[in-house]
Design a protein around this motif. Structure first.
Motif, PDB file in Angstrom:
ATOM      1  N   HIS A  47       4.248  -2.231   2.047  1.00 40.85           N
ATOM      2  CA  HIS A  47       5.458  -1.732   2.719  1.00 40.85           C
ATOM      3  C   HIS A  47       5.972  -0.522   1.961  1.00 40.85           C
ATOM      4  O   HIS A  47       6.652  -0.653   0.949  1.00 40.85           O
ATOM      5  CB  HIS A  47       6.517  -2.829   2.817  1.00 40.85           C
ATOM      6  N   HIS A  48       5.643   0.645   2.464  1.00 43.16           N
ATOM      7  CA  HIS A  48       6.046   1.920   1.860  1.00 43.16           C
ATOM      8  C   HIS A  48       7.505   2.179   2.212  1.00 43.16           C
ATOM      9  O   HIS A  48       7.916   1.959   3.351  1.00 43.16           O
ATOM     10  CB  HIS A  48       5.139   3.030   2.407  1.00 43.16           C
ATOM     11  N   PRO A  49       8.314   2.666   1.252  1.00 44.10           N
ATOM     12  CA  PRO A  49       9.747   2.841   1.528  1.00 44.10           C
ATOM     13  C   PRO A  49      10.058   3.881   2.602  1.00 44.10           C
ATOM     14  O   PRO A  49      11.127   3.825   3.209  1.00 44.10           O
ATOM     15  CB  PRO A  49      10.333   3.258   0.182  1.00 44.10           C
ATOM     16  N   GLU A  50       9.145   4.818   2.855  1.00 42.88           N
ATOM     17  CA  GLU A  50       9.403   5.850   3.871  1.00 42.88           C
ATOM     18  C   GLU A  50       8.463   5.746   5.069  1.00 42.88           C
ATOM     19  O   GLU A  50       8.858   6.067   6.186  1.00 42.88           O
ATOM     20  CB  GLU A  50       9.270   7.239   3.252  1.00 42.88           C
ATOM     21  N   LYS A  51       7.240   5.311   4.847  1.00 39.84           N
ATOM     22  CA  LYS A  51       6.233   5.321   5.906  1.00 39.84           C
ATOM     23  C   LYS A  51       6.034   3.971   6.573  1.00 39.84           C
ATOM     24  O   LYS A  51       5.204   3.831   7.459  1.00 39.84           O
ATOM     25  CB  LYS A  51       4.911   5.835   5.337  1.00 39.84           C
ATOM     26  N   GLY A  52       6.800   2.993   6.122  1.00 39.40           N
ATOM     27  CA  GLY A  52       6.683   1.670   6.714  1.00 39.40           C
ATOM     28  C   GLY A  52       5.441   0.949   6.221  1.00 39.40           C
ATOM     29  O   GLY A  52       4.955   1.192   5.124  1.00 39.40           O
TER      30      GLY A  52
ATOM     31  N   ALA B 239      -6.064  -2.740  -4.675  1.00 42.20           N
ATOM     32  CA  ALA B 239      -4.919  -2.350  -3.857  1.00 42.20           C
ATOM     33  C   ALA B 239      -4.593  -0.872  -4.052  1.00 42.20           C
ATOM     34  O   ALA B 239      -3.657  -0.521  -4.768  1.00 42.20           O
ATOM     35  CB  ALA B 239      -3.706  -3.220  -4.210  1.00 42.20           C
ATOM     36  N   VAL B 240      -5.360  -0.008  -3.404  1.00 38.54           N
ATOM     37  CA  VAL B 240      -5.069   1.424  -3.427  1.00 38.54           C
ATOM     38  C   VAL B 240      -4.336   1.742  -2.124  1.00 38.54           C
ATOM     39  O   VAL B 240      -4.904   1.602  -1.034  1.00 38.54           O
ATOM     40  CB  VAL B 240      -6.356   2.275  -3.556  1.00 38.54           C
ATOM     41  N   VAL B 241      -3.099   2.127  -2.229  1.00 40.48           N
ATOM     42  CA  VAL B 241      -2.285   2.394  -1.038  1.00 40.48           C
ATOM     43  C   VAL B 241      -2.900   3.567  -0.273  1.00 40.48           C
ATOM     44  O   VAL B 241      -3.132   4.641  -0.844  1.00 40.48           O
ATOM     45  CB  VAL B 241      -0.820   2.685  -1.438  1.00 40.48           C
ATOM     46  N   GLU B 242      -3.173   3.364   1.010  1.00 39.34           N
ATOM     47  CA  GLU B 242      -3.892   4.383   1.773  1.00 39.34           C
ATOM     48  C   GLU B 242      -3.151   5.704   1.865  1.00 39.34           C
ATOM     49  O   GLU B 242      -3.769   6.758   2.014  1.00 39.34           O
ATOM     50  CB  GLU B 242      -4.271   3.868   3.165  1.00 39.34           C
ATOM     51  N   THR B 243      -1.836   5.700   1.757  1.00 36.40           N
ATOM     52  CA  THR B 243      -1.077   6.950   1.808  1.00 36.40           C
ATOM     53  C   THR B 243      -1.074   7.678   0.458  1.00 36.40           C
ATOM     54  O   THR B 243      -0.605   8.809   0.386  1.00 36.40           O
ATOM     55  CB  THR B 243       0.380   6.688   2.253  1.00 36.40           C
ATOM     56  N   ASN B 244      -1.628   7.067  -0.571  1.00 30.76           N
ATOM     57  CA  ASN B 244      -1.756   7.710  -1.881  1.00 30.76           C
ATOM     58  C   ASN B 244      -3.048   8.542  -1.844  1.00 30.76           C
ATOM     59  O   ASN B 244      -4.040   8.231  -2.485  1.00 30.76           O
ATOM     60  CB  ASN B 244      -1.783   6.658  -2.991  1.00 30.76           C
TER      61      ASN B 244
ATOM     62  N   GLU C 220       6.027   3.602  -3.946  1.00 30.17           N
ATOM     63  CA  GLU C 220       5.098   4.284  -3.052  1.00 30.17           C
ATOM     64  C   GLU C 220       3.628   4.017  -3.352  1.00 30.17           C
ATOM     65  O   GLU C 220       2.784   4.251  -2.487  1.00 30.17           O
ATOM     66  CB  GLU C 220       5.343   5.789  -3.106  1.00 30.17           C
ATOM     67  N   THR C 221       3.305   3.551  -4.568  1.00 26.96           N
ATOM     68  CA  THR C 221       1.890   3.470  -4.941  1.00 26.96           C
ATOM     69  C   THR C 221       1.485   2.184  -5.647  1.00 26.96           C
ATOM     70  O   THR C 221       0.286   1.944  -5.797  1.00 26.96           O
ATOM     71  CB  THR C 221       1.512   4.645  -5.863  1.00 26.96           C
ATOM     72  N   TYR C 222       2.400   1.377  -6.089  1.00 25.35           N
ATOM     73  CA  TYR C 222       2.065   0.157  -6.821  1.00 25.35           C
ATOM     74  C   TYR C 222       2.642  -1.069  -6.146  1.00 25.35           C
ATOM     75  O   TYR C 222       3.731  -1.011  -5.578  1.00 25.35           O
ATOM     76  CB  TYR C 222       2.590   0.227  -8.272  1.00 25.35           C
TER      77      TYR C 222
END
Length: 162
Positions: free
Chosen positions: A146-151, A118-123, A26-28
């Motif tokens: 590619h987030h496992p739940e949010k696509g 690379a800071v994932v925007e959903t984090n 989810e974050t890396y």
């Protein structure tokens, strides 16, 4: 809480939470199936990089950070860093303490800026923390993660002058 240099003996404690964080995906941007050996090589850095741990009074590892030049050669004056906090210790200021420590290190080492690639925007907790420490989103790679739940979600590039 104390922040100190990470040692080889700290690796088992780091891997205990790093493995779950990486496998969650989810974050890396690390491969979710990364081996422990490869993760160790990527996290425990040699100079000019540096790896630290945040520990409590009894020596429990609460979180960790690695810091290094973001680029080589004529761009080596820009630092970068990565952070992981054990989930059971989240919300206690560990990430902020590590972030402040890394910024102090970068200034002392003569870096002119710090960039997170690379800071994932959903984090959103991480994005809010870095903004509170003076970082700005200078660009977002659309659908770069590619987030496992949010696509497919964006990857922020965050920057701060030192």
């Amino acid at each position: 809480m104390m922040i100190r240099e990470a040692t080889a003996e700290d690796w088992a404690a780091i891997w205990r939470f790093q493995e779950g964080i990486v496998r969650a995906g989810e974050t890396y941007t690390y491969p979710r199936d990364i081996t422990e050996e490869r993760a160790r090589g990527m996290w425990l850095l040699e100079p000019p990089g540096r790896t630290v741990v945040a520990v409590d009074g009894d020596g429990t590892v609460l979180g960790t950070a690695k810091m290094n030049p973001n680029h080589m050669g004529p761009a080596s004056h820009i630092a970068s860093a990565s952070f992981m906090v054990a989930p059971e210790h989240g919300g206690r200021g560990v990430g902020r303490a590590l972030g402040e420590h890394v910024l102090d290190w970068a200034r002392a080492e003569g870096y002119r800026a710090m960039q997170f690639n690379a800071v994932v925007e959903t984090n959103t907790r991480a994005v809010a923390l870095w903004r509170s420490l003076g970082f700005e989103v200078i660009g977002t790679l659309p659908e770069g993660f590619h987030h496992p739940e949010k696509g497919y979600v964006g990857l922020h590039i965050m920057h701060r002058r030192l």
